[in-house]
Design an enzyme around this catalytic site. Structure first.
Site, PDB file in Angstrom:
ATOM      1  N   LYS A   1      52.831  12.423  31.857  1.00  0.00           N
ATOM      2  CA  LYS A   1      50.981  12.784  31.194  1.00  0.00           C
ATOM      3  C   LYS A   1      50.733  14.147  30.677  1.00  0.00           C
ATOM      4  CE  LYS A   1      50.556   7.818  32.402  1.00  0.00           C
ATOM      5  NZ  LYS A   1      49.419   7.296  31.395  1.00  0.00           N
TER       6      LYS A   1
ATOM      7  N   SER B   1      43.049   6.724  37.875  1.00  0.00           N
ATOM      8  CA  SER B   1      43.232   6.908  39.369  1.00  0.00           C
ATOM      9  C   SER B   1      44.565   7.754  39.393  1.00  0.00           C
ATOM     10  CB  SER B   1      42.874   5.954  39.968  1.00  0.00           C
ATOM     11  OG  SER B   1      43.617   4.761  39.986  1.00  0.00           O
TER      12      SER B   1
END
Lengths: 315, 315
Positions: A50, A75
């Site tokens: 990511k 989250s």
């Protein structure tokens, strides 16, 4: 897009990200009967791929946008990734996280100087909180997976993998929100003849169903059927990545929970690396359909290594 | 020995072993306050540094000795290491293992075409069985740690580490049978100004006591005090490695079981690699005396990654 654009993206990212290693295990290849090359994004900064997309997306902002900061809701791995990517580029990152997110995830964001806004659990609340920040301070919203630049940033994992290997017949990546799979498919399309397969837990098989129906399908949450151990893959596809996946992905293989856990053990045992359950889904898919992959050269994107160690007990 | 001899050993081994990576974590350094460089022997062939010494010891045999094979007793990493090293050099390896050794360890030896002889549990029985094979077929006995060539082979892990890093103030290695610590100390002595520290579980602190008393001390087995999770370190020093350790090692730090487990978790969490508990003992020692190591450049030998996954539960 043309091929050259990807090279420009890769060059622009090179000094910010790790070029992660590709590893193999001859014993594991012998057991499964497939020549496997594992791209280790668990060793990427913040512990997952990511970080690639987060960094590229921020790089593409104008100076004015950068000065106003970025905002996302997550989250999971994108929260940490955006916080550190923003820090490295001198940008403020606002992360909307549900109140009940584990403290360890909040701590990771704080460690990277991210600003946390807590919200009630649930998609509606977090989207609303992010939109509020977006409006109030004119920060740029960056979606964890349904954002063109995020997808392009993610594609560099596969660009590297193709550079690091000789020839791959097939590349397998897990699919959750669809950003990684779309990026993988784009890179494979422009730079190889490799087929691309997505791997998905049976319990949250929205991407598989989306390809069948031709529209973005959801998982029905809050029942007992989508509590997959691969918690990074519970999200659904988006309007930007879905058409890419429809066009360039050759299929999706669904796997059971027990198959994910077995694949995770094999990776711990033979590769001696720590991965999160979402990463194991790709190997589980290869094992599930091993006749299809037999004796082929297969690249596997190990998406991350942020396993919750509280679910792993040492005794 | 002169420095040149080590270079010859290293060159002779190069095509048989992996030059394992050295990895770092800036977050972990920040938390501990020490600049740590981890030498990843968990990625060595057969999953531990033992493959180095096993290979070098067999390389040094005469053609006649090679034709008669080698024998050792081990239920741990040296069993697999000797089996694969022998296979690579076209030599037969006889491994004496206790009847009650875990099947997974026996399977690993068989996978590498080693010949297993089962014996009753306990040191006396296994030494007797190995001696019997040694006599009957004139195979060469290779001790897992108290053998000069095994120690010299192990020294190459530190030679590599010194090549791969800029300057190390201190190198920390776990101590069990003493082969790794002796090899580490020899390499550090000839090729660096680094101090060398051994790390040992408090429950089996025979090496610590040996350095104090000036003679090889034992651990009293079969009580509740030496059931350390670092099962590779339950053995004692030998007549060949003890004098080297006395001469070149700067001290031994003892750690508690809880400290070993905490260090293991930190390595899983921040380095994303799988190590066995014996490997975690070195980091545990640094953390225990972190004032002593503060802001220094410290090399840590992560000895292996053959953790019993049955003691690790995924849920």
């Amino acid at each position: 897009m043309i091929a050259k654009d990807f090279i420009t993206i890769q060059k622009g990212l090179a000094s910010y990200i790790h070029c992660t290693p590709v590893i193999t295990s001859s014993l594991l290849n012998k057991i499964i009967g497939v020549n496997l090359q594992f791209k280790c994004e668990n060793f990427q900064k913040t512990g997952s791929f990511k970080f690639r997309g987060a960094t590229y997306a921020i790089q593409q902002l104008t100076a004015a946008q950068k000065s106003r900061g970025v905002v996302t809701h997550s989250s999971g791995n994108f929260a940490q990734a955006l916080a550190l990517a923003a820090k490295g580029l001198g940008v403020k990152a606002h992360i909307v996280m549900p109140k009940n997110a584990p403290q360890v995830k909040k701590d990771a964001v704080l460690e990277y100087d991210g600003f946390i806004t807590e919200c009630e659990p649930g998609n509606t609340a977090r989207e609303k909180s992010a939109a509020k920040i977006e409006n109030e301070i004119d920060a740029t919203f960056i979606h964890p997976s349904n954002n063109k630049n995020v997808i392009l940033g993610h594609s560099t994992a596969t660009l590297e993998l193709l550079d690091q290997t000789h020839h791959l017949d097939i590349i397998v990546a897990p699919v959750g929100g669809g950003g990684l799979l779309a990026g993988t498919a784009l890179a494979a399309h422009y730079f190889s003849k490799s087929a691309v397969i997505g791997a998905e837990p049976m319990q949250v098989d929205d991407a598989y169903r989306s390809l069948l129906s031709g529209k973005i399908e959801m998982n029905v949450h809050n029942n007992n059927n989508n509590n997959t151990i691969a918690d990074g893959l519970r999200t659904h596809l988006g309007s930007i990545n879905f058409p890419i996946i429809q066009k360039y992905v050759d299929g999706i293989i669904r796997v059971e929970e027990s198959e994910i856990i077995s694949a995770m053990r094999l990776i711990f045992q033979y590769l001696k690396i720590v991965i999160e359950p979402s990463s194991a889904v790709a190997l589980a898919a290869v094992i599930k359909e091993k006749e299809r992959f037999k004796s082929q050269n297969v690249g596997i994107i190990l998406s991350g290594g942020n396993v919750n160690l509280d679910t792993l007990s040492f005794s």
